[in-house]
Design an enzyme around this catalytic site. Structure first.
Site, mmCIF file in Angstrom:
data_model
loop_
_atom_site.group_PDB
_atom_site.id
_atom_site.type_symbol
_atom_site.label_atom_id
_atom_site.label_comp_id
_atom_site.label_asym_id
_atom_site.label_seq_id
_atom_site.Cartn_x
_atom_site.Cartn_y
_atom_site.Cartn_z
ATOM 1 N N ALA A 1 0.824 -1.211 0.000
ATOM 2 C CA ALA A 1 0.000 0.000 0.000
ATOM 3 C C ALA A 1 0.860 1.265 0.000
ATOM 4 O O ALA A 1 1.986 1.267 0.501
ATOM 5 C CB ALA A 1 -0.909 -0.003 1.235
ATOM 6 N N PHE B 1 0.491 3.976 1.749
ATOM 7 C CA PHE B 1 0.777 4.445 3.104
ATOM 8 C C PHE B 1 1.898 3.615 3.732
ATOM 9 O O PHE B 1 2.752 4.153 4.434
ATOM 10 C CB PHE B 1 -0.480 4.373 3.977
ATOM 11 C CG PHE B 1 -0.288 4.956 5.343
ATOM 12 C CD1 PHE B 1 -0.315 6.321 5.532
ATOM 13 C CD2 PHE B 1 -0.055 4.137 6.439
ATOM 14 C CE1 PHE B 1 -0.122 6.875 6.789
ATOM 15 C CE2 PHE B 1 0.143 4.672 7.695
ATOM 16 C CZ PHE B 1 0.102 6.049 7.869
ATOM 17 N N ALA B 2 1.902 2.328 3.467
ATOM 18 C CA ALA B 2 2.983 1.478 3.976
ATOM 19 C C ALA B 2 4.310 1.894 3.359
ATOM 20 O O ALA B 2 5.340 1.983 4.048
ATOM 21 C CB ALA B 2 2.695 0.020 3.669
ATOM 22 N N TYR C 1 -0.103 -13.312 0.546
ATOM 23 C CA TYR C 1 -0.230 -13.042 1.979
ATOM 24 C C TYR C 1 -0.051 -14.333 2.771
ATOM 25 O O TYR C 1 0.567 -14.338 3.837
ATOM 26 C CB TYR C 1 -1.592 -12.432 2.298
ATOM 27 C CG TYR C 1 -1.904 -11.149 1.547
ATOM 28 C CD1 TYR C 1 -0.896 -10.325 1.069
ATOM 29 C CD2 TYR C 1 -3.220 -10.770 1.313
ATOM 30 C CE1 TYR C 1 -1.199 -9.152 0.381
ATOM 31 C CE2 TYR C 1 -3.532 -9.611 0.637
ATOM 32 C CZ TYR C 1 -2.516 -8.805 0.159
ATOM 33 O OH TYR C 1 -2.812 -7.657 -0.516
ATOM 34 N N LEU D 1 -4.145 -3.148 4.480
ATOM 35 C CA LEU D 1 -5.102 -3.500 3.437
ATOM 36 C C LEU D 1 -6.350 -2.609 3.510
ATOM 37 O O LEU D 1 -6.568 -1.910 4.509
ATOM 38 C CB LEU D 1 -5.504 -4.965 3.600
ATOM 39 C CG LEU D 1 -4.362 -5.982 3.482
ATOM 40 C CD1 LEU D 1 -4.859 -7.380 3.848
ATOM 41 C CD2 LEU D 1 -3.765 -5.961 2.088
ATOM 42 N N HIS E 1 -9.618 -5.980 7.026
ATOM 43 C CA HIS E 1 -8.823 -5.923 8.248
ATOM 44 C C HIS E 1 -9.136 -7.059 9.220
ATOM 45 O O HIS E 1 -8.223 -7.699 9.749
ATOM 46 C CB HIS E 1 -9.033 -4.576 8.938
ATOM 47 C CG HIS E 1 -8.382 -3.442 8.215
ATOM 48 N ND1 HIS E 1 -8.508 -2.125 8.616
ATOM 49 C CD2 HIS E 1 -7.582 -3.419 7.113
ATOM 50 C CE1 HIS E 1 -7.822 -1.355 7.794
ATOM 51 N NE2 HIS E 1 -7.260 -2.114 6.868
ATOM 52 N N LYS F 1 -6.089 1.333 10.987
ATOM 53 C CA LYS F 1 -7.438 1.699 11.381
ATOM 54 C C LYS F 1 -8.287 1.935 10.126
ATOM 55 O O LYS F 1 -7.745 2.260 9.059
ATOM 56 C CB LYS F 1 -7.407 2.934 12.291
ATOM 57 C CG LYS F 1 -6.552 4.094 11.775
ATOM 58 C CD LYS F 1 -7.274 4.886 10.715
ATOM 59 C CE LYS F 1 -6.337 5.748 9.940
ATOM 60 N NZ LYS F 1 -6.899 6.118 8.648
ATOM 61 N N ARG G 1 -11.317 5.118 -0.064
ATOM 62 C CA ARG G 1 -12.129 5.858 0.907
ATOM 63 C C ARG G 1 -13.439 6.345 0.299
ATOM 64 O O ARG G 1 -14.383 6.656 1.021
ATOM 65 C CB ARG G 1 -11.334 7.052 1.454
ATOM 66 C CG ARG G 1 -10.106 6.647 2.241
ATOM 67 C CD ARG G 1 -9.166 7.830 2.455
ATOM 68 N NE ARG G 1 -7.970 7.428 3.155
ATOM 69 C CZ ARG G 1 -6.907 6.853 2.579
ATOM 70 N NH1 ARG G 1 -6.939 6.617 1.261
ATOM 71 N NH2 ARG G 1 -5.853 6.525 3.274
#
Length: 328
Positions: A15, A17-18, A61, A77, A82, A100, A169
């Protein structure tokens, strides 16, 4: 220097953000070692390997979870995955730090807590803000009576991603919405600083687009004080958090994205004057990883266990119910 072995980490999914934040934080954190990444696209692994050349890449995974050299997994993810992958990781004997919102409903936490306890592993939501020193300081001041008796908490967190229609989102099938994405911040921060949970959400107004909430304003009742909050994915970026007391008020000017939105700053104003504290160089993601590793290796209590995150999710559930006209 600790003589304990580092916690060896794997990441489920490449991802953005990761790549930009959490993988680098794990790589930089004391007591942690970034070992592996799971992605079926080798090209997506290249930016990770640029700063961590020894990184192993698993094509699935499941393969990463089967790797005996991994102690803990970080899960970035989409929201709707989650709970599933946290449960799978715990069943594989891994500690879990999951982005989150960890779950989409309060009831999901019963399964997660049971699985955590059965596995004897640490599982937690990646709620990084409570590891930032500005929140420890705010908690100390508010609970210590620095502003007198708390009367009102007022907070807003917004950004505008209307143009990014493909963003997870903005998609209901991936658990999108402003409340799951940033509602956890405006709710959990209040619960953490005050040590209290809401008794009721008497009013909530939600505006939805394409089946996801894009704007929410609400009022809530806590023992002894009132609350009002706003989250939106359709407003100019803004964030603040203010605790109003009988003899002063305390404001965090960059409470949720400290160091990205602005410098972390706490402003305390009372009859005795104005006091400002700043933290210009703190990386709350690194602090989060280090706290997680200390809990794994040394048994240090974790600041936001699953029980804390369940309380935050309960407030989201109460808000959704209030907007639908359901009183709970």
């Amino acid at each position: 220097m600790s003589t304990r072995p580092p916690v060896r980490w794997g990441i489920l999914g490449a991802a953005k953000f990761a790549r930009e934040h959490m993988a680098r934080a794990i790589h930089a954190a004391e007591g942690a070692e970034l070992v592996a990444l799971a992605t079926s696209d080798a090209a997506k692994a290249e930016p990770f390997q640029a700063f961590c050349p020894s990184l192993r890449v698993h094509a699935s995974y499941e393969a990463l979870l089967a790797d005996p050299a991994i102690d803990a997994v970080y899960i970035p993810l989409p929201n709707h995955l989650h709970v599933e992958w946290t449960l799978k990781a715990l069943a594989a004997g891994k500690h879990v730090l999951c982005e989150k919102p960890l779950a989409m409903a309060e009831a999901d936490f019963d399964r997660l807590i049971a699985a955590r306890d059965a596995a004897g592993r640490l599982a937690a939501e990646a709620y990084m803000i409570v590891h930032h020193p500005q929140f420890a300081r705010a908690r100390e001041l508010v609970q210590g009576g620095a502003i007198g008796e708390l009367q009102l908490v007022d907070t807003v967190f917004s950004y505008n991603n209307a143009a990014d229609t493909g963003n997870i989102r903005n998609r209901p099938e991936t658990g999108g919405g402003a409340l799951p994405d940033i509602g956890v911040y405006i709710f959990g921060s209040t619960c953490y600083v005050t040590g209290q949970e809401p008794t009721a959400v008497p009013h909530a107004q939600i505006r939805r687009e394409n089946g996801v909430d894009v704007f929410t304003q609400l009022t809530a009742e806590f023992p002894g004080f009132a609350y009002r909050g706003v989250v939106s994915m359709r407003m100019q970026a803004r964030q603040h958090l203010t605790f109003h007391g009988s003899h002063g008020h305390l404001t965090l000017t960059a409470p949720y994205n400290a160091g990205v939105y602005d410098i972390a700053q706490l402003v305390l104003e009372t009859a005795q004057g104005r006091q400002v504290e700043r933290w210009p160089a703190v990386n709350q993601y690194v602090l989060q990883v280090q706290a997680f590793c200390r809990s794994v290796r040394e048994g240090v209590p974790y600041a936001c266990p699953l029980e804390f995150s369940r309380g935050t999710q309960r407030m989201i559930d109460l808000t959704l119910a209030a907007a639908d006209g359901v009183v709970r």
